[in-house]
Every structure is written in C-alpha cells, then in structure tokens.
Design a protein around this motif. Structure first.
Motif, PDB file in Angstrom:
ATOM      1  N   GLY A 164      -4.402 -10.349   2.095  1.00  0.00           N
ATOM      2  CA  GLY A 164      -3.113  -9.909   1.137  1.00  0.00           C
ATOM      3  C   GLY A 164      -2.187  -9.430   1.928  1.00  0.00           C
ATOM      4  O   GLY A 164      -2.011  -8.378   2.201  1.00  0.00           O
ATOM      5  N   VAL A 166       0.701  -0.871  -0.007  1.00  0.00           N
ATOM      6  CA  VAL A 166      -0.060   0.059   0.031  1.00  0.00           C
ATOM      7  C   VAL A 166       0.894   1.147  -0.063  1.00  0.00           C
ATOM      8  O   VAL A 166       1.996   1.161   0.346  1.00  0.00           O
ATOM      9  CB  VAL A 166      -0.940   0.053   1.139  1.00  0.00           C
ATOM     10  CG1 VAL A 166      -2.024  -1.122   1.358  1.00  0.00           C
ATOM     11  CG2 VAL A 166      -0.236  -0.184   2.395  1.00  0.00           C
ATOM     12  N   ASP A 173      -6.816  -6.413   0.041  1.00  0.00           N
ATOM     13  CA  ASP A 173      -5.595  -6.112  -0.796  1.00  0.00           C
ATOM     14  C   ASP A 173      -5.018  -7.338  -1.466  1.00  0.00           C
ATOM     15  O   ASP A 173      -3.730  -7.356  -1.623  1.00  0.00           O
ATOM     16  CB  ASP A 173      -4.671  -5.335   0.093  1.00  0.00           C
ATOM     17  CG  ASP A 173      -3.417  -4.528  -0.670  1.00  0.00           C
ATOM     18  OD1 ASP A 173      -4.001  -4.269  -1.786  1.00  0.00           O
ATOM     19  OD2 ASP A 173      -2.465  -4.135  -0.160  1.00  0.00           O
ATOM     20  N   GLU A 190      -1.775 -15.137   3.019  1.00  0.00           N
ATOM     21  CA  GLU A 190      -0.975 -14.897   1.786  1.00  0.00           C
ATOM     22  C   GLU A 190      -0.852 -16.336   1.487  1.00  0.00           C
ATOM     23  O   GLU A 190      -0.422 -17.113   2.229  1.00  0.00           O
ATOM     24  CB  GLU A 190       0.286 -14.261   2.506  1.00  0.00           C
ATOM     25  CG  GLU A 190       1.474 -14.223   1.388  1.00  0.00           C
ATOM     26  CD  GLU A 190       1.152 -13.299   0.032  1.00  0.00           C
ATOM     27  OE1 GLU A 190       0.634 -12.357   0.265  1.00  0.00           O
ATOM     28  OE2 GLU A 190       1.048 -14.171  -0.960  1.00  0.00           O
ATOM     29  N   SER A 218       1.458  -3.343   5.198  1.00  0.00           N
ATOM     30  CA  SER A 218       0.200  -2.729   5.792  1.00  0.00           C
ATOM     31  C   SER A 218      -0.157  -3.521   7.049  1.00  0.00           C
ATOM     32  O   SER A 218      -0.798  -2.926   8.240  1.00  0.00           O
ATOM     33  CB  SER A 218      -1.081  -3.288   4.796  1.00  0.00           C
ATOM     34  OG  SER A 218      -0.696  -4.699   4.323  1.00  0.00           O
TER      35      SER A 218
HETATM   36  C1  LIG Z   1      -1.101  -6.045  -3.214  1.00  0.00           C
HETATM   37  S1  LIG Z   1      -0.405  -7.174  -2.521  1.00  0.00           S
HETATM   38  C2  LIG Z   1      -0.622  -7.013  -0.729  1.00  0.00           C
HETATM   39  C3  LIG Z   1       0.143  -5.850  -0.068  1.00  0.00           C
HETATM   40  C4  LIG Z   1       0.236  -5.580   1.153  1.00  0.00           C
HETATM   41  N1  LIG Z   1      -1.126  -5.604   1.983  1.00  0.00           N
HETATM   42  C5  LIG Z   1       1.129  -4.555   2.011  1.00  0.00           C
HETATM   43  O1  LIG Z   1       0.447  -3.396   1.703  1.00  0.00           O
HETATM   44  O2  LIG Z   1       2.020  -4.881   2.181  1.00  0.00           O
HETATM   45  C6  LIG Z   1      -1.496  -8.618  -2.812  1.00  0.00           C
HETATM   46  C7  LIG Z   1      -1.049 -10.060  -2.165  1.00  0.00           C
HETATM   47  O3  LIG Z   1      -2.103 -10.779  -2.020  1.00  0.00           O
HETATM   48  C8  LIG Z   1      -1.561 -12.300  -2.095  1.00  0.00           C
HETATM   49  N2  LIG Z   1      -2.932 -12.805  -2.537  1.00  0.00           N
HETATM   50  C9  LIG Z   1      -3.521 -12.421  -3.904  1.00  0.00           C
HETATM   51  N3  LIG Z   1      -4.448 -13.352  -4.034  1.00  0.00           N
HETATM   52  C10 LIG Z   1      -4.618 -14.251  -2.895  1.00  0.00           C
HETATM   53  C11 LIG Z   1      -5.276 -15.073  -2.357  1.00  0.00           C
HETATM   54  N4  LIG Z   1      -6.646 -15.564  -3.028  1.00  0.00           N
HETATM   55  N5  LIG Z   1      -5.173 -15.789  -1.326  1.00  0.00           N
HETATM   56  C12 LIG Z   1      -4.001 -15.581  -0.456  1.00  0.00           C
HETATM   57  N6  LIG Z   1      -2.915 -14.461  -0.868  1.00  0.00           N
HETATM   58  C13 LIG Z   1      -3.382 -13.857  -2.040  1.00  0.00           C
HETATM   59  C14 LIG Z   1      -0.411 -11.910  -3.160  1.00  0.00           C
HETATM   60  O4  LIG Z   1       0.388 -13.026  -3.464  1.00  0.00           O
HETATM   61  C15 LIG Z   1       0.201 -10.583  -2.869  1.00  0.00           C
HETATM   62  O5  LIG Z   1       1.367 -10.908  -2.135  1.00  0.00           O
END
Ligand SMILES: C[S@@+](CC[C@H](N)C(=O)[O-])C[C@H]1O[C@@H](n2cnc3c(N)ncnc32)[C@H](O)[C@@H]1O
Length: 221
Positions: A87, A63, A160, A113, A93
C-alpha cells in the motif's frame, strides 16, 4: 556532521502531511453515498477492495505523523536493510521507511500499489526526496506483485493496503521473515483474522496494539 535524511526531508514531509489533512474532505466525499455499514463491509471484504480504493484513488490516505515517525525509528533501531510495503498511495510512509534505509547506509524497499496515478505520484515524491534509487514500486495487485522475487531476509514489513488481505500478504512474506523481523500493520482492527493470527501464542510472533491504529508484531522464532 552529516544531516540525517529524515531531518532534511522535514519540509517535504510537512507539506505532504498538510496536503493529506486538507484532502480529508475529498476522501469523505468519495464514499459519502455509502452507508456506514457498506463502508465497513467493503473495508473487511476480500473482493470489494478494488472498488473501494478505486473511489479513493485521489486520496492520500497516509499514515499519521506519529506512525511515520515510528516507521523511521523502527527502521533505524532494527538497522533494517530490506523492507516490503503493502500500500504505497502517495508514498508518505515510503519516504519515512526509505529515509531510514538511507540513514542506515542503504538498502532495498519494495512497495506496491495498484492505482497507476498513485504509483506515479509516489515516484515523484520519492524523487523529490532523493530516495527513489532505494525503492522499487511494483504496480499491480499485491497478491500478484508480492508473490515472487522478495528479498531474503525481509527485515521490516508495513501492511497498509486493503485490510482484508493482511493474512494473505503475511502468507506471501512469512517465509522471508527471520527472528527479529518487524511487522507494522496499520488499522489492523479491520482484519480480525490477521490479529488472531499474530496474537496467537506459539504463532511465532509477539504482537501488541500500539496507539490507536497500529499493530506492532515481531517474529520471535
Ligand atoms: C492507506 S493507503 C496507503 C497509504 C501509504 N502507506 C502512506 O502512508 O502514505 C492504501 C493504499 O493501498 C492501495 N491498495 C489497496 N489494496 C491493494 C492491493 N491489493 N494491491 C496493491 N495496492 C493496494 C490503495 O490503492 C491505497 O493507495
């Protein structure tokens, strides 16, 4: 007077945000062979998200600094005790949310994750920030990991992960949201179904876009 956790975390957060900004080239390289149309299609797909995020497994995708601050402030002002995050990535975050819980006097944060190396990095970062005791990292697909054992009530949700799954994840948490519960959805423009749902009058939510990338919703009944 005690120093608020978010203040003592500033050097760690600064470093992680600097690293995230420096990694943007790697992020673009990971999807450089895809056309803009393919990238947009994958962002909106309910089936191709594993492939997309697999390519991005080394990218922080954090984020923005502003959204991080907003997450901490919302956690504090709502006096949240229970948070669910979809996420985790490297946990940037998560650090803001968990710092809010600590400064509220404690609580529980469930985050999820599916990339094991990212979950490990998040665990390291949360340990470095002294917040891992508040956080449960559920490894695996959120459709499964968030399908059971959620707290009642959930005070705040951060969406996210894969954008196309926002409606499905809302379905999983909705029964645990009481009046006043907050949902922050990052980059929700990629999920028109989600936006239609939370913005529909009488949906039980009040919802508004905030800055360029955040949809802020509150459960109103
Ligand atoms: C945009 S990043 C998250 C960033 C984090 N919220 C931050 O701000 O530091 C999205 C993350 O969600 C994970 N992700 C996406 N779809 C997912 C799912 N269905 N189940 C678990 N993790 C998922 C991806 O691997 C990725 O690392």
């Amino acid at each position: 007077m005690n120093i608020p956790t978010i203040v003592s975390l500033a050097p760690l957060l600064d470093r992680l945000f600097d690293e995230a900004e420096a990694a943007q080239g790697t992020t673009h390289a990971a999807v450089a062979d895809l056309s803009d149309a393919d990238r947009a299609r994958m962002m909106r797909s309910k089936t191709d998200y594993r492939d997309l995020y697999g390519r991005l497994k080394d990218a922080p995708l954090a984020v923005s600094r502003e959204t991080g601050a907003l997450l901490y402030m919302l956690t504090r002002s709502s006096r949240a005790r229970t948070i669910v995050e979809f996420g985790t990535s490297f946990g940037i975050s998560t650090l803001h949310l968990a710092a809010g819980l600590r400064d509220n006097g404690g609580g529980r944060l469930i985050t999820t994750e599916f990339e094991p190396s990212k979950a490990a990095r998040a665990r390291d970062n949360l340990s470095a920030g002294g917040l891992i005791d508040l956080v449960e990292i559920r490894e695996g697909d959120a459709l499964r990991t968030l399908s059971a054992d959620l707290p009642d009530p959930i005070d705040l949700v951060l969406l996210d992960g894969a954008k196309a799954l926002y409606p499905e994840i809302l379905d999983l948490v909705a029964g645990h949201l009481g009046p006043g519960a907050i949902i922050v959805a990052d980059n929700a423009d990629f999920s028109p179904d989600y936006l239609a749902r939370v913005r529909t009058p009488r949906s039980g939510y009040m919802s508004t876009p905030f800055a360029e990338d955040v949809e802020l919703s509150v459960r109103i009944n």
